[in-house]
Motif scaffolding. Structure first.
Motif, PDB file in Angstrom:
ATOM      1  N   ALA A 181       1.018  -1.101   0.024  1.00  0.00           N
ATOM      2  CA  ALA A 181       0.029   0.009  -0.035  1.00  0.00           C
ATOM      3  C   ALA A 181       0.969   1.241   0.201  1.00  0.00           C
ATOM      4  CB  ALA A 181      -1.036  -0.002   1.308  1.00  0.00           C
TER       5      ALA A 181
ATOM      6  N   SER B   1      -2.385  -2.103  -7.620  1.00  0.00           N
ATOM      7  CA  SER B   1      -3.498  -1.312  -7.723  1.00  0.00           C
ATOM      8  C   SER B   1      -4.054  -1.170  -9.441  1.00  0.00           C
ATOM      9  CB  SER B   1      -3.196   0.063  -7.448  1.00  0.00           C
ATOM     10  OG  SER B   1      -2.895   0.209  -5.909  1.00  0.00           O
TER      11      SER B   1
ATOM     12  N   LYS C 187      -7.184  -4.908  -0.625  1.00  0.00           N
ATOM     13  CA  LYS C 187      -7.008  -3.935  -1.890  1.00  0.00           C
ATOM     14  C   LYS C 187      -8.301  -3.813  -2.690  1.00  0.00           C
ATOM     15  CE  LYS C 187      -3.344  -1.849  -3.152  1.00  0.00           C
ATOM     16  NZ  LYS C 187      -2.248  -1.363  -3.408  1.00  0.00           N
TER      17      LYS C 187
END
Ligand SMILES: C[S@@+](CC[C@H](N)C(=O)[O-])C[C@H]1O[C@@H](n2cnc3c(N)ncnc32)[C@H](O)[C@@H]1O
Length: 373
Positions: free
Chosen positions: A65, A75, A329
């Motif tokens: 992250a 991501s 996520k």
């Protein structure tokens, strides 16, 4: 197991008494801010073997992250729509299955709520004039309409129990784990308020982002003479909260407000304690900054702010299995922004002082601060 060692306590009541304050924190490893801090939690009056330890690692960061190239790569993958949908469904299925295996009757709890008269509460709570921020009307937590649905609202309570169980996997039940985590969190608030608020009694508490009021109920139990207000953007969550509160028969029932924590409309300097529990990792930085400024406006001078959320310094978080953090996520779109937020600096900017931060369970910190005079 997440840095939890030496569990010697068999009964729920004994382990529920474990508190950070009864144990010791000690630094181990390297110097100069790169060492590890071991938080030792022990049952009051127990022998040295009844110890839960969890580690705060300084100078290392969460690779999945924030700004790390690995975080950006993951991501990017999640941004691919079909993969994203698949991951979201997968994440929910894994959560429900794991929860049921550890004794949380997820489906039964949902059915019970569905059959209740919760629907009538919505009309009494909803503010039809409220304009939802853009980030709040996007798919979230695996729900296409984010938090704005009955489905999301009915899942809240079993999901919270599952979170506690995951947080302390070595403890026997979600209840023990929840009581320990919430107890440490409430102790951190109590201790900060006693140290820095000059005797200001805790008469009014607001819980910003209260969801279905799991955190608000704990605050009402901890501060029984206080009026607790739970505030949230989801009228569905608040309806569930109010339905449950009616059964609690509390002397001072929690009151619920449907509003945006960025601009609550509540009077300035009207609260002794403002709580923001597990909210900021669900918000973009721009919203978090506004919520922190609003918290300062709401607090009386010398009032206490308490924020609890995922800790980038937690060894357990840093060591999460890749499959788990990819799933996480995929349902938490603002996690990267949260991990980049310098909370201490942001709070200073808003006028807070006396910043303290401590791990209150293996994964989560509680930061406390005092509103300026
Ligand atoms: C994980 S839940 C918090 C749970 C609860 N505080 C607890 O500790 O059990 C996060 C909550 O923040 C709420 N939320 C997110 N952004 C918000 C905002 N701008 N204003 C009010 N509530 C918000 C969501 O609707 C959700 O209920």
């Amino acid at each position: 197991m997440e840095a939890v060692a030496g569990i010697g306590c068999g009964s729920a009541s004994a382990s529920a008494a474990w508190r950070i304050g009864t144990g010791r924190s000690r630094a181990v490893g390297g110097a100069g801010g790169r060492g590890r801090v071991r938080v030792r939690v022990r049952a009051a009056g127990s022998s040295g073997s009844d110890v839960v330890e969890f580690e705060q690692v300084q100078g290392e960061k969460v690779r999945w992250a924030g700004d790390d190239p690995l975080a950006k790569f993951v991501s990017g993958l999640i941004a691919i729509k079909p993969l994203f949908s698949l991951l979201q469904t997968g994440a929910k299925n894994v959560m429900v299955r794991t929860a049921e295996k550890s004794g949380i009757p997820w489906k039964e709890m949902v059915e019970e709520m569905q059959a209740s008269d919760v629907y009538a509460e919505l009309k009494t709570l909803e503010n039809p004039a409220l304009v939802y921020p853009d980030y709040y009307i996007q798919p979230f937590h695996g729900y296409n309409t984010g938090n704005l649905s009955w489905e999301a609202a009915f899942d809240c309570e079993p999901a919270t129990r599952a979170l506690w169980k995951r947080t302390f996997p070595a403890l026997d039940s979600w209840k023990e784990a929840g009581e320990l985590s919430r107890g440490n969190w409430a102790d951190a608030i109590d201790s900060h308020h006693a140290s820095f608020s000059g005797g200001l009694p805790v008469g009014d508490v607001v819980d910003l982002g209260c969801s279905t009021a799991n955190s608000s109920r704990f605050l009402a139990d901890r501060f029984p003479t206080a009026q607790v207000t739970g505030l949230d953007l989801s009228p569905y969550f608040l309806a569930v909260a109010q339905r449950q509160e009616k059964d609690a028969m509390r002397k001072k029932p929690i009151r619920f407000v449907h509003a945006n924590a960025e601009c609550t409309g509540l009077p300035s300097k009207s609260f002794d304690v403002v709580s923001i529990a597990y909210v900021l990792h669900e918000c973009p930085q721009s919203a978090s900054r506004k919520i922190l400024r609003e918290a300062h406006r709401l607090l009386k001078p010398m009032g206490t702010l308490a924020i609890t959320d995922q800790s980038p310094k937690s060894k357990a978080i840093q060591k999460l299995h890749p499959a788990l953090w990819i799933l996480m996520k995929s349902t938490e779109p603002w996690l990267d922004e949260f991990y980049r937020l310098d909370l201490e600096a942001e709070l200073q900017e808003c006028g807070f002082t006396n910043y303290r931060s401590v791990l209150t369970n293996p994964r989560h910190f509680t930061a406390t601060a005092t509103a300026a005079m």
